[in-house]
Scaffold this motif. Structure first.
Motif, PDB file in Angstrom:
ATOM      1  N   TRP A   2      69.990  12.907  49.221  1.00 52.42           N
ATOM      2  CA  TRP A   2      69.277  12.016  50.275  1.00 52.42           C
ATOM      3  C   TRP A   2      69.209  10.669  49.371  1.00 52.42           C
ATOM      4  O   TRP A   2      69.829   9.407  50.351  1.00 52.42           O
ATOM      5  CB  TRP A   2      68.665  12.335  51.403  1.00 52.42           C
ATOM      6  CG  TRP A   2      66.658  12.420  50.829  1.00 52.42           C
ATOM      7  CD1 TRP A   2      66.716  13.952  50.371  1.00 52.42           C
ATOM      8  CD2 TRP A   2      66.066  11.873  50.702  1.00 52.42           C
ATOM      9  NE1 TRP A   2      65.309  13.385  49.961  1.00 52.42           N
ATOM     10  CE2 TRP A   2      65.042  12.645  50.073  1.00 52.42           C
ATOM     11  CE3 TRP A   2      65.444   9.894  51.129  1.00 52.42           C
ATOM     12  CZ2 TRP A   2      63.588  11.068  50.019  1.00 52.42           C
ATOM     13  CZ3 TRP A   2      64.423   9.773  50.395  1.00 52.42           C
ATOM     14  CH2 TRP A   2      63.190  10.676  49.347  1.00 52.42           C
ATOM     15  N   LEU A   3      68.743   9.756  48.603  1.00 47.18           N
ATOM     16  CA  LEU A   3      68.813   8.989  48.345  1.00 47.18           C
ATOM     17  C   LEU A   3      69.909   8.079  47.241  1.00 47.18           C
ATOM     18  O   LEU A   3      70.697   7.099  47.184  1.00 47.18           O
ATOM     19  CB  LEU A   3      67.976   8.455  46.899  1.00 47.18           C
ATOM     20  CG  LEU A   3      66.890   8.260  47.813  1.00 47.18           C
ATOM     21  CD1 LEU A   3      65.632   8.420  46.857  1.00 47.18           C
ATOM     22  CD2 LEU A   3      66.563   6.922  48.411  1.00 47.18           C
ATOM     23  N   ILE A   6      71.792   5.417  48.343  1.00 45.60           N
ATOM     24  CA  ILE A   6      71.740   4.181  47.778  1.00 45.60           C
ATOM     25  C   ILE A   6      71.844   3.873  46.780  1.00 45.60           C
ATOM     26  O   ILE A   6      71.992   2.491  46.495  1.00 45.60           O
ATOM     27  CB  ILE A   6      70.027   4.966  48.440  1.00 45.60           C
ATOM     28  CG1 ILE A   6      70.000   3.887  49.849  1.00 45.60           C
ATOM     29  CG2 ILE A   6      69.087   3.360  48.126  1.00 45.60           C
ATOM     30  CD1 ILE A   6      69.028   4.428  50.527  1.00 45.60           C
ATOM     31  N   LEU A 132      58.653   8.789  45.434  1.00 43.01           N
ATOM     32  CA  LEU A 132      59.064  10.564  45.906  1.00 43.01           C
ATOM     33  C   LEU A 132      58.331  11.845  45.437  1.00 43.01           C
ATOM     34  O   LEU A 132      58.635  12.863  46.218  1.00 43.01           O
ATOM     35  CB  LEU A 132      60.590  10.293  44.172  1.00 43.01           C
ATOM     36  CG  LEU A 132      61.710   9.877  45.053  1.00 43.01           C
ATOM     37  CD1 LEU A 132      62.479   9.898  43.789  1.00 43.01           C
ATOM     38  CD2 LEU A 132      62.862  10.101  46.087  1.00 43.01           C
ATOM     39  N   ARG A 142      63.439  13.766  55.951  1.00 37.29           N
ATOM     40  CA  ARG A 142      64.651  13.060  55.680  1.00 37.29           C
ATOM     41  C   ARG A 142      64.133  11.287  55.858  1.00 37.29           C
ATOM     42  O   ARG A 142      64.255  10.821  55.181  1.00 37.29           O
ATOM     43  CB  ARG A 142      65.897  12.935  55.603  1.00 37.29           C
ATOM     44  CG  ARG A 142      67.045  12.422  55.367  1.00 37.29           C
ATOM     45  CD  ARG A 142      67.863  12.644  55.364  1.00 37.29           C
ATOM     46  NE  ARG A 142      68.952  14.063  54.919  1.00 37.29           N
ATOM     47  CZ  ARG A 142      69.466  14.419  55.166  1.00 37.29           C
ATOM     48  NH1 ARG A 142      70.352  13.882  55.396  1.00 37.29           N
ATOM     49  NH2 ARG A 142      70.050  15.404  53.714  1.00 37.29           N
ATOM     50  N   ALA A 143      63.490  11.347  57.327  1.00 32.64           N
ATOM     51  CA  ALA A 143      63.314   9.374  57.774  1.00 32.64           C
ATOM     52  C   ALA A 143      62.239   9.297  56.820  1.00 32.64           C
ATOM     53  O   ALA A 143      61.823   8.803  56.663  1.00 32.64           O
ATOM     54  CB  ALA A 143      63.442   9.641  59.167  1.00 32.64           C
ATOM     55  N   THR A 146      62.747   9.010  53.376  1.00 31.75           N
ATOM     56  CA  THR A 146      64.562   7.376  53.208  1.00 31.75           C
ATOM     57  C   THR A 146      62.355   6.071  52.996  1.00 31.75           C
ATOM     58  O   THR A 146      63.208   5.550  52.267  1.00 31.75           O
ATOM     59  CB  THR A 146      64.400   6.952  53.547  1.00 31.75           C
ATOM     60  OG1 THR A 146      64.739   9.180  53.987  1.00 31.75           O
ATOM     61  CG2 THR A 146      65.583   6.380  53.681  1.00 31.75           C
ATOM     62  N   VAL A 149      60.442   5.774  50.602  1.00 32.61           N
ATOM     63  CA  VAL A 149      60.599   5.687  49.143  1.00 32.61           C
ATOM     64  C   VAL A 149      61.079   3.959  48.689  1.00 32.61           C
ATOM     65  O   VAL A 149      60.455   4.029  48.289  1.00 32.61           O
ATOM     66  CB  VAL A 149      61.832   6.777  48.386  1.00 32.61           C
ATOM     67  CG1 VAL A 149      62.596   5.555  47.387  1.00 32.61           C
ATOM     68  CG2 VAL A 149      60.556   7.576  48.468  1.00 32.61           C
ATOM     69  N   LEU A 150      61.347   3.989  50.238  1.00 30.06           N
ATOM     70  CA  LEU A 150      61.739   2.230  50.536  1.00 30.06           C
ATOM     71  C   LEU A 150      60.990   1.841  50.500  1.00 30.06           C
ATOM     72  O   LEU A 150      61.205   0.681  49.736  1.00 30.06           O
ATOM     73  CB  LEU A 150      63.076   2.413  50.904  1.00 30.06           C
ATOM     74  CG  LEU A 150      64.393   2.875  50.865  1.00 30.06           C
ATOM     75  CD1 LEU A 150      65.441   2.666  52.286  1.00 30.06           C
ATOM     76  CD2 LEU A 150      64.976   2.824  49.532  1.00 30.06           C
ATOM     77  N   PRO A 187      67.186   8.003  41.031  1.00 32.44           N
ATOM     78  CA  PRO A 187      67.797   9.537  42.341  1.00 32.44           C
ATOM     79  C   PRO A 187      68.615  10.246  40.654  1.00 32.44           C
ATOM     80  O   PRO A 187      68.366  11.646  41.145  1.00 32.44           O
ATOM     81  CB  PRO A 187      68.208   8.937  42.530  1.00 32.44           C
ATOM     82  CG  PRO A 187      68.001   7.336  43.153  1.00 32.44           C
ATOM     83  CD  PRO A 187      67.287   6.211  41.587  1.00 32.44           C
TER      84      PRO A 187
END
Length: 205
Positions: A2-3, A6, A132, A142-143, A146, A149-150, A187
């Motif tokens: 999913w990254l 980005i 991660l 996922r939400a 994310t 991680v961000l 990633p």
């Protein structure tokens, strides 16, 4: 993973900034707006804070952080995580070093290659890897994953980036380039480590 979107955007930013500032030895417009008021002007106690953060990106400080993280993974019997930490941080630093020589941007003299910031790249990469691993350990969706991680990448990048700009070691765009380098490399490293580990597991069976 999913990254990937980005990571792709981050890689594009790294390339664009590298092209814009290739061979330059002066700050750009954005750099002048940020750097000139703060360059090497931070005073105690904030200067000590900046120097302490900067040390975490130096070889001795970085090696200590990696060794502690690896030791923690091994104590938890997670060898794949230990490999990911070493590979993620190592490949990010190697990529940043290669880009420095390709771009050739300098600060404070010919020998001081500045783009992208290796300190920022390393610190952000380590934060990304740890985040991660935490996402996987906690089983976050996922939400939420994310966001975690961000957030980790943003906090680590902002802290090290501030130190580098405040100490006049890098231009602001060098810091952005280092941050994006980590977002692009980690990633990809995670994907490679997972594939190798899965292949070895399949061969055992």
């Amino acid at each position: 993973m999913w990254l990937w979107p980005i990571a792709a955007l981050a890689a594009l930013v790294v390339v664009v900034l590298g092209v814009l500032y290739a061979g330059h030895s002066e700050p750009g417009r954005v750099d002048r707006w940020i750097v000139e008021p703060t360059a090497d002007s931070v005073r105690s106690p904030w200067r000590r804070v900046a120097l302490a953060i900067d040390f975490l990106g130096e070889p001795a400080g970085a090696a200590t952080l990696v060794l502690v993280a690896v030791a923690g993974c091994l104590l938890l019997r997670r060898p794949r995580a230990a490999v990911f930490i070493v590979a993620g941080a190592g490949l990010t630093v190697a990529t940043a070093t290669l880009l420095k020589h390709l771009v050739g941007r300098t600060i404070h003299g010919e020998g001081n290659l500045s783009y992208p910031s290796g300190h920022t790249a390393f610190f952000t990469a380590l934060a990304l890897v740890v985040a991660l691993l935490a996402v996987g350990q906690l089983g976050l969706g996922r939400a939420a994953g994310t966001l975690l991680v961000l957030a980790a990448a943003l906090v680590a990048g902002a802290a090290m980036g501030w130190a580098q700009v405040a100490l006049s070691a890098h231009y602001a765009t060098d810091v952005l380039g280092g941050w994006c380098t980590a977002l692009a490399v980690v990633p990809a490293t995670a994907s490679v480590v997972d594939r190798i580990a899965d292949r070895q597991r399949w061969q055992r069976h």
